[in-house]
Design an enzyme around this catalytic site. Sequence first.
Site, PDB file in Angstrom:
ATOM      1  N   ARG A  86      -4.538   1.272  10.202  1.00  0.00           N
ATOM      2  CA  ARG A  86      -5.023  -0.118  10.234  1.00  0.00           C
ATOM      3  C   ARG A  86      -4.837  -0.761  11.605  1.00  0.00           C
ATOM      4  O   ARG A  86      -5.588  -1.646  11.981  1.00  0.00           O
ATOM      5  CB  ARG A  86      -4.334  -0.931   9.141  1.00  0.00           C
ATOM      6  N   PHE A 144      10.210  -9.083   6.839  1.00  0.00           N
ATOM      7  CA  PHE A 144      10.837  -9.692   5.654  1.00  0.00           C
ATOM      8  C   PHE A 144      12.209  -9.093   5.315  1.00  0.00           C
ATOM      9  O   PHE A 144      12.855  -9.532   4.381  1.00  0.00           O
ATOM     10  CB  PHE A 144       9.912  -9.535   4.437  1.00  0.00           C
ATOM     11  N   LYS A 202       4.848   4.214  17.574  1.00  0.00           N
ATOM     12  CA  LYS A 202       3.484   4.776  17.527  1.00  0.00           C
ATOM     13  C   LYS A 202       2.450   3.707  17.150  1.00  0.00           C
ATOM     14  O   LYS A 202       1.280   3.813  17.499  1.00  0.00           O
ATOM     15  CB  LYS A 202       3.417   5.983  16.589  1.00  0.00           C
ATOM     16  N   ASN A 251       0.828  -1.203   0.000  1.00  0.00           N
ATOM     17  CA  ASN A 251       0.000   0.000   0.000  1.00  0.00           C
ATOM     18  C   ASN A 251       0.871   1.265   0.000  1.00  0.00           C
ATOM     19  O   ASN A 251       0.718   2.161  -0.851  1.00  0.00           O
ATOM     20  CB  ASN A 251      -0.875  -0.083   1.261  1.00  0.00           C
ATOM     21  N   ALA A 258      -1.144   5.917   3.536  1.00  0.00           N
ATOM     22  CA  ALA A 258      -0.790   5.744   2.122  1.00  0.00           C
ATOM     23  C   ALA A 258      -1.897   6.203   1.163  1.00  0.00           C
ATOM     24  O   ALA A 258      -1.616   6.867   0.161  1.00  0.00           O
ATOM     25  CB  ALA A 258      -0.447   4.284   1.868  1.00  0.00           C
ATOM     26  N   GLY A 262       4.278   1.285  -0.427  1.00  0.00           N
ATOM     27  CA  GLY A 262       5.258   1.157  -1.502  1.00  0.00           C
ATOM     28  C   GLY A 262       4.691   1.664  -2.831  1.00  0.00           C
ATOM     29  O   GLY A 262       5.364   2.382  -3.584  1.00  0.00           O
ATOM     30  N   LYS A 301       8.342   0.610   9.132  1.00  0.00           N
ATOM     31  CA  LYS A 301       8.054   0.895  10.543  1.00  0.00           C
ATOM     32  C   LYS A 301       8.069  -0.393  11.354  1.00  0.00           C
ATOM     33  O   LYS A 301       7.248  -1.274  11.124  1.00  0.00           O
ATOM     34  CB  LYS A 301       6.712   1.621  10.661  1.00  0.00           C
ATOM     35  N   LYS A 320      -0.083  -5.941   5.952  1.00  0.00           N
ATOM     36  CA  LYS A 320       0.416  -6.490   7.218  1.00  0.00           C
ATOM     37  C   LYS A 320       0.227  -5.484   8.345  1.00  0.00           C
ATOM     38  O   LYS A 320       0.326  -4.278   8.157  1.00  0.00           O
ATOM     39  CB  LYS A 320       1.904  -6.841   7.100  1.00  0.00           C
ATOM     40  N   GLN A 375       1.501  -3.948  11.920  1.00  0.00           N
ATOM     41  CA  GLN A 375       2.818  -3.786  12.549  1.00  0.00           C
ATOM     42  C   GLN A 375       2.740  -3.668  14.080  1.00  0.00           C
ATOM     43  O   GLN A 375       3.662  -4.075  14.784  1.00  0.00           O
ATOM     44  CB  GLN A 375       3.517  -2.528  11.996  1.00  0.00           C
TER      45      GLN A 375
END
Length: 349
Positions: free
Chosen positions: A269, A97, A204, A13, A153, A15, A120, A296, A298
Amino acid sequence: MPAKKVCIVGSGNWGSSIARIIGQNVKASNRFDPMVKMWVYEEMINGKKLTEIINAEHENVKYLPGHKLPKNVIAVPDITEAVKGATVLVFVIPHQFIGKLCDQMKCHVTEGTIGISLIKGVDEGPDGLKLISDIIREKLEIDVSVLMGANIASEVADEKFCETTIGAKNDANGHIFKELLQTPNFRITVVRESDTVELCGALKNIVAVGAGFCDGLGCGDNTKAAVIRLGLMEMIAFARLFCKGTVSSSTFLESCGVADLITTCYGGRNRKVAEAFVTTNKSIAELEVEMLNGQKLQGPQTSAEVYKILQKRNMVNKFPLFAEVYQICFEGKAVKEFIKCLQNHPEHL
Ligand SMILES: NC(=O)c1ccc[n+]([C@@H]2O[C@H](COP(=O)([O-])OP(=O)(O)OC[C@H]3O[C@@H](n4cnc5c(N)ncnc54)[C@H](O)[C@@H]3O)[C@@H](O)[C@H]2O)c1
């Protein structure tokens, strides 16, 4: 000076949003080669390869649908092919990754290459904390700056105005990245305290999980403001304990600090999934799959990494909000306990 070739390592998203900016900016500058390669983790979408869809339709239909990518951004599924000849690397993948990917890239990264991490997250190292930029620096032996800010994003892709922060230990490289990434609606400030900037971006997300718990429990805006304030206090205390260099209060007033914290606690998210965690009783892992369409999460993972680091230093009690988020997400602690943690939180750290 030969034009610098840019490779974007990642195409989720964020990227894909940043690829829109980079693709436009390289065309407008003599400093950069006008063709940009973007490494894409290959997957099949309705029987077609995602890279082929991106190169034919100029759209990442899975991670940033509805927004065209510039035609000079070329999707490449093989990481070694993507980085070949590149002298500027933009890292933007979920943090879990990064190690494996750097190992695959290593032999193809040339001397003098510079990198910037938009990732992040944190990792745990032998001395406690390991930053994602440290992993890249160590594995690839290149200078690495970071970019963090209040940058959801989809809003950046919509070209709504926002600010962001580049943390650069090497000032000249920081300004190369500013030229690559700044637009009138994506305004960049470059600061020296790269490690503080990066930690803000990672920590955060833990606070945002706490904000999501509040929303799920039906607490009001006042409670959420308390979560934000107490979370900010823990972010600053953690940075002061674990950053090797200087940690100034002023860095927390940049976009990477308080601004990103507020955005994430209202819009991101992590907040959304944490709210659903309270209202549905499903696990974080289940909700990540159900709600995020391959994106994903975080925050919960970062809380686990931070918890391990704190445990090693016997400091769990000094960071009650961070610890509570971890224990609720992973150890079955009742989410109602979260309010008690706020009630008993020390006024100062
Ligand atoms: N999305 C945002 O609003 C936003 C904003 C600022 C920063 N960030 C940060 O940017 C980083 C990247 O996030 P994103 O939003 O671009 O990604 P994302 O969460 O949207 O997408 C997940 C990405 O991971 C890839 N992937 C899945 N399995 C993989 C594997 N085994 N190996 C390598 N890649 C794999 C997918 O192809 C996809 O590109 C994260 O650290 C995130 O915190 C995101």
